[in-house]
Motif scaffolding. Structure first.
Motif, mmCIF file in Angstrom:
data_model
loop_
_atom_site.group_PDB
_atom_site.id
_atom_site.type_symbol
_atom_site.label_atom_id
_atom_site.label_comp_id
_atom_site.label_asym_id
_atom_site.label_seq_id
_atom_site.Cartn_x
_atom_site.Cartn_y
_atom_site.Cartn_z
ATOM 1 N N VAL A 261 0.975 -1.023 0.009
ATOM 2 C CA VAL A 261 -0.010 0.102 -0.019
ATOM 3 C C VAL A 261 0.682 1.246 -0.112
ATOM 4 O O VAL A 261 1.573 1.459 0.898
ATOM 5 N N ARG A 262 0.831 1.990 -1.189
ATOM 6 C CA ARG A 262 1.756 3.140 -1.297
ATOM 7 C C ARG A 262 0.949 4.593 -0.891
ATOM 8 O O ARG A 262 1.659 5.431 -0.550
ATOM 9 N N ALA A 263 -0.248 4.543 -0.862
ATOM 10 C CA ALA A 263 -0.804 5.788 -0.769
ATOM 11 C C ALA A 263 -2.106 5.535 0.198
ATOM 12 O O ALA A 263 -2.833 4.832 0.030
ATOM 13 N N LEU A 264 -2.255 6.430 1.019
ATOM 14 C CA LEU A 264 -3.604 6.510 1.910
ATOM 15 C C LEU A 264 -4.087 7.828 1.805
ATOM 16 O O LEU A 264 -3.610 8.779 2.211
ATOM 17 N N VAL A 265 -5.392 7.783 1.328
ATOM 18 C CA VAL A 265 -6.183 8.870 1.280
ATOM 19 C C VAL A 265 -7.439 9.189 2.465
ATOM 20 O O VAL A 265 -8.154 8.084 2.222
ATOM 21 N N VAL A 266 -7.384 9.773 3.075
ATOM 22 C CA VAL A 266 -8.497 9.972 4.205
ATOM 23 C C VAL A 266 -9.459 11.069 3.748
ATOM 24 O O VAL A 266 -9.098 12.235 3.567
ATOM 25 N N THR A 267 -10.675 10.927 3.870
ATOM 26 C CA THR A 267 -11.670 11.760 3.202
ATOM 27 C C THR A 267 -13.074 11.437 4.056
ATOM 28 O O THR A 267 -13.238 10.630 4.641
ATOM 29 N N PRO A 268 -13.873 12.793 4.068
ATOM 30 C CA PRO A 268 -14.836 12.856 5.162
ATOM 31 C C PRO A 268 -16.145 11.771 4.912
ATOM 32 O O PRO A 268 -16.722 11.268 5.794
ATOM 33 N N THR A 269 -16.587 11.574 3.721
ATOM 34 C CA THR A 269 -17.940 10.999 3.548
ATOM 35 C C THR A 269 -17.417 9.667 2.512
ATOM 36 O O THR A 269 -16.717 9.635 1.720
ATOM 37 N N ARG A 270 -18.473 8.923 2.741
ATOM 38 C CA ARG A 270 -18.418 7.411 2.075
ATOM 39 C C ARG A 270 -18.645 7.796 0.513
ATOM 40 O O ARG A 270 -17.856 7.190 -0.185
ATOM 41 N N GLU A 271 -19.354 8.599 0.006
ATOM 42 C CA GLU A 271 -19.700 8.812 -1.211
ATOM 43 C C GLU A 271 -18.388 9.573 -1.952
ATOM 44 O O GLU A 271 -18.045 9.247 -3.069
ATOM 45 N N LEU A 272 -17.705 10.571 -1.141
ATOM 46 C CA LEU A 272 -16.534 11.115 -1.611
ATOM 47 C C LEU A 272 -15.382 10.093 -1.803
ATOM 48 O O LEU A 272 -14.724 10.229 -2.731
ATOM 49 N N ALA A 273 -15.454 9.019 -0.940
ATOM 50 C CA ALA A 273 -14.293 8.116 -1.090
ATOM 51 C C ALA A 273 -14.425 7.530 -2.055
ATOM 52 O O ALA A 273 -13.732 7.034 -2.908
ATOM 53 N N LEU A 274 -15.786 7.150 -2.662
ATOM 54 C CA LEU A 274 -15.998 6.293 -3.611
ATOM 55 C C LEU A 274 -15.823 6.825 -4.775
ATOM 56 O O LEU A 274 -15.162 6.395 -5.846
ATOM 57 N N GLN A 275 -15.983 8.124 -4.918
ATOM 58 C CA GLN A 275 -15.753 9.159 -6.020
ATOM 59 C C GLN A 275 -14.289 9.379 -6.317
ATOM 60 O O GLN A 275 -13.968 9.200 -7.495
ATOM 61 N N ILE A 276 -13.528 9.317 -5.261
ATOM 62 C CA ILE A 276 -12.113 9.407 -5.343
ATOM 63 C C ILE A 276 -11.417 8.297 -6.204
ATOM 64 O O ILE A 276 -10.661 8.297 -6.821
ATOM 65 N N THR A 277 -11.852 7.189 -5.488
ATOM 66 C CA THR A 277 -11.573 5.829 -5.907
ATOM 67 C C THR A 277 -11.920 5.643 -7.406
ATOM 68 O O THR A 277 -10.798 5.272 -8.200
#
Ligand code: ATP
Length: 670
Positions: A261-277
């Motif tokens: 695992v080279r990168a960890l992105v922490v983000t506030p909402t589930r939808e946003l995490a999914l969108q970034i993914t």
């Protein structure tokens, strides 16, 4: 070359020249040979070949003072037309140039899907078959919905690369595969935050703190450097293995992603995490870079399994990420981390995730090799970080966000990009207001929704109860509306978002769950039906439209009881002028009022029926669970008859109201 060509740019490796090994891009400027400029000129009889007078101009090359000799190349013209975009046997593509601009990018690899990705997909299919679908895997409905959502995106075939001129990306020396993916997306120009931050971030030397307005492309500003570095490291590993070096055993888990695992992105909402993914997947998944979205609402087992597949990039919400980091399940080892991204830290703290966030940061192996990105649209991060840099022993942090910032061990070189203007909303956002009474608020909303039919409209409310009432009344009025709020299951939330995105419903009612970060294309109008609590919320709601240089409209509803709050909002938003009123056609308001009044009455009746039914069902269910027998109320014949009569009358009334409403809806408004 065909005489209709004005200029061709060849990206490829088939030349004999003096460029370095990884600079094997051939850029060839061709002299205009008369005739009209025509796109798609490769259809000409000698397309893809250099010969005669055209070839002479090939000497006129590339890069600083470097000269290369051309050799003739033969390209089967059919392959240009028929083959997938990325398989031109050495060439990536031909592009018609307007003025023969040239630049260099690193040598591209043929953009075939990575073997490990194919492998994984095949295995997944097999497994699914064996288990008769997901059902036997113990995964929740939410997990399936999330995976389906992502699957749709991953499975989407790469669109044929259209004629997008990518020269504006050349100065960044991005890997050609990245440029190629950007091209497939149609992103010809970096957005301002990307343009400003990429030179520093791609060097890997600096940590980045970026503040830029909503919808300004912050995701790629942090994702491109990650993808670039992971691609390079994958290349190196393959080169070393090709030269006989040791690598992980073929077929072993480590062989899928020896980089970890080279990168960890922490983000506030589930939808946003999914969108970034999804956003990262669009650029990187076809090169075998695997990104995992880790959010609450999915089964933990499923997510542990996702992590066992060794993603390169993990994007998640703080709560679930911390659970997984803590519980020794694939994320406990963050030693190989090279990138740490904090997206919208203020929102995470606001949502009560301070503790998890702070634990996660404690586990991040900050070192001179780890690059940190902190991005937000509204956070006044630069000052915080500047203070931290200036003072060796900063005073006690005043706010939680500030103390989160203090925990991050930034490197010496922190580059700050504050692209927020005095007004933090997008430049092409048109801001308007509707001043109305509490009683007429819904009529004005209906006016907006019934008359402004272009594109998608997002309506923000502060309370879930308001959303429920609005949903029912607007549905009665025949509008294509769905809703998203925090009391829905993840599956319902995704379903609502999906019907909004795919155009089945072009109105979405939302609480602030959806306000931050959600990137839904084609939102032309945002309605703030209830005044937001803070100026940040106003900016983030408004930021769901006018994204990526598009224009958009924001309508803020203000009722008399909110007058003072609105003044405060204006002050903190630095609105020095009055907001213009949204133009309302007052002549149609009586017609709208009649419709809304009927829709409300229908809602009242159907809701009280529903409530009654829910109550009865609830009593029965609980009684059954407790092994009790619920005695039917003793009713004599007269009572039963009376009740039937009442029900019939109610039903009749409902039918009459519906008919009346349908009659009104059938008439034109003007
Ligand atoms: N260079 C580009 N050219 C055109 N569109 C782009 C470019 N980069 C990103 N985009 C698109 O712009 C939109 C907004 O990008 P993104 O979601 O990264 O914005 P953001 O700054 O993170 O917004 P927010 O603060 O609201 O989360 C997305 O649809 C993305 O695909």
């Amino acid at each position: 070359m065909g005489d209709l060509l004005q200029g061709l740019l060849l990206y490829g490796t088939q030349f004999s020249g003096s460029l370095g090994e990884r600079e094997s891009l051939v850029v060839m400027k061709m002299a205009p040979v008369g005739g009209r400029k025509r796109k798609g000129a490769h259809k000409g009889p000698s397309a893809g070949r250099t010969k005669g007078e055209d070839a002479q101009t090939g000497e006129d090359l590339v890069g600083e003072g470097k000269r290369a000799k051309w050799k003739k190349v033969e390209v089967d013209q059919d392959s240009f037309l028929e083959e997938a975009d990325h398989d031109f046997g050495g060439f990536l593509e031909l592009e018609v140039l307007d003025e023969g601009d040239v630049g260099t990018i690193d040598a591209p690899e043929p953009a075939k899907p990575d073997a490990s990705v194919e492998d994984r997909q095949k295995k997944k299919k097999k497994k699914k078959k064996k288990n008769g679908g997901d059902a036997g895997e113990g995964s929740s409905a939410e997990a399936r919905a999330l995976e389906e959502e992502r699957g749709k995106d991953r499975a989407a075939p790469a669109k044929r690369v259209n004629k997008v001129n990518m020269k504006k990306w050349f100065p960044f020396h991005l890997d050609a595969r990245i440029v190629d993916s950007l091209k497939v997306q149609g992103f010809s120009t970096p957005t301002p935050i990307q343009k400003e931050s990429l030179p520093s971030s791609l060097s890997g030397e600096a940590d980045i703190v970026g503040a830029a307005q909503t919808g300004s492309g912050k995701t790629l500003a942090f994702a491109l450097p990650m993808i670039q570095r992971i691609l390079r490291e994958k290349d190196k590993l393959l080169d070393a293995q090709a030269l006989g070096g040791e690598g992980p055993k073929e077929g072993s888990k480590a062989a899928k992603n020896p980089l970890g695992v080279r990168a960890l992105v922490v983000t506030p909402t589930r939808e946003l995490a999914l969108q970034i993914t999804q956003h990262i997947d669009k650029i990187a998944s076809r090169y075998g870079i695997y990104t995992a979205g880790i959010v609450g609402g999915m089964s933990q087992q499923k997510q542990e399994r996702v992590l066992k597949n060794l993603p390169h990039i993990v994007v998640g919400t703080p709560g679930r990420l911390w659970e997984l980091i803590e519980s020794d399940t694939g994320l406990s080892n963050l030693k190989k981390l090279s990138f740490f991204v904090l997206d919208e830290a203020d929102r995470m703290v606001e949502q009560g995730h301070f503790q998890e966030l702070s634990y996660i940061i404690d586990r991040v192996p900050f070192s001179p090799k780890l690059q940190t990105f902190v991005f937000s649209a509204t956070l006044t991060m630069p000052k915080t970080v500047l203070k931290k840099k200036e003072s060796k022993a900063p005073k006690k942090a005043k706010t939680s966000v500030a103390s989160i910032m203090k925990k991050i061990k930034f490197r010496e070189n922190v580059q700050i990009f504050d692209l927020t203007r005095i007004r933090k909303v997008a430049a092409k956002l048109e801001e308007t207001v509707i001043n109305c009474s509490e009683e007429s608020r819904m009529e004005f909303l209906y006016f907006v929704l019934a008359t402004k039919t272009e594109g998608r409209t997002l309506v923000f409310c502060n309370a879930i109860s308001t959303i429920r009432t609005l949903l029912s009344i607007l549905e009665n009025l025949g509008l294509p509306v769905s809703a998203i709020h925090a009391q829905q299951q993840q599956r319902q939330r995704l379903k609502a978002l999906d019907s909004f995105k795919n155009g089945k419903k072009n109105i979405l009612l939302a609480t602030d769950v959806a306000a931050r970060g959600l990137d839904i294309p084609g939102v032309r109008c945002v309605v703030q039906y209830q005044l937001p609590d803070t100026s940040e919320t106003y900016v983030h709601r408004a930021g769901r439209t006018a994204r990526a240089e598009e224009d958009g409209l924001n309508i803020l509803f203000v009722v008399p009881k909110n007058a003072k709050q609105f003044m405060r909002l204006r002050y903190s938003l630095k609105m020095d002028k009055d907001l213009p009123s949204f133009p309302v056609k007052h002549s149609v308001m009586p017609k709208l009022r009649a419709r809304v009044s009927l829709a409300k009455r229908i809602d009242e009746i159907t809701r009280s029926d529903k409530k009654q039914k829910v109550k009865v069902d609830w009593i029965k269910r609980n009684a059954e669970a407790a092994g009790l027998v619920v005695e039917e109320e003793e009713k004599d014949d007269d009572d039963v008859a009376q009740e039937h009569l009442r029900n019939r009358k109610r039903q009749q009334k409902l039918n009459n109201l519906r008919q009346e409403l349908n009659r009104l809806l059938a008439k034109p408004l003007v």
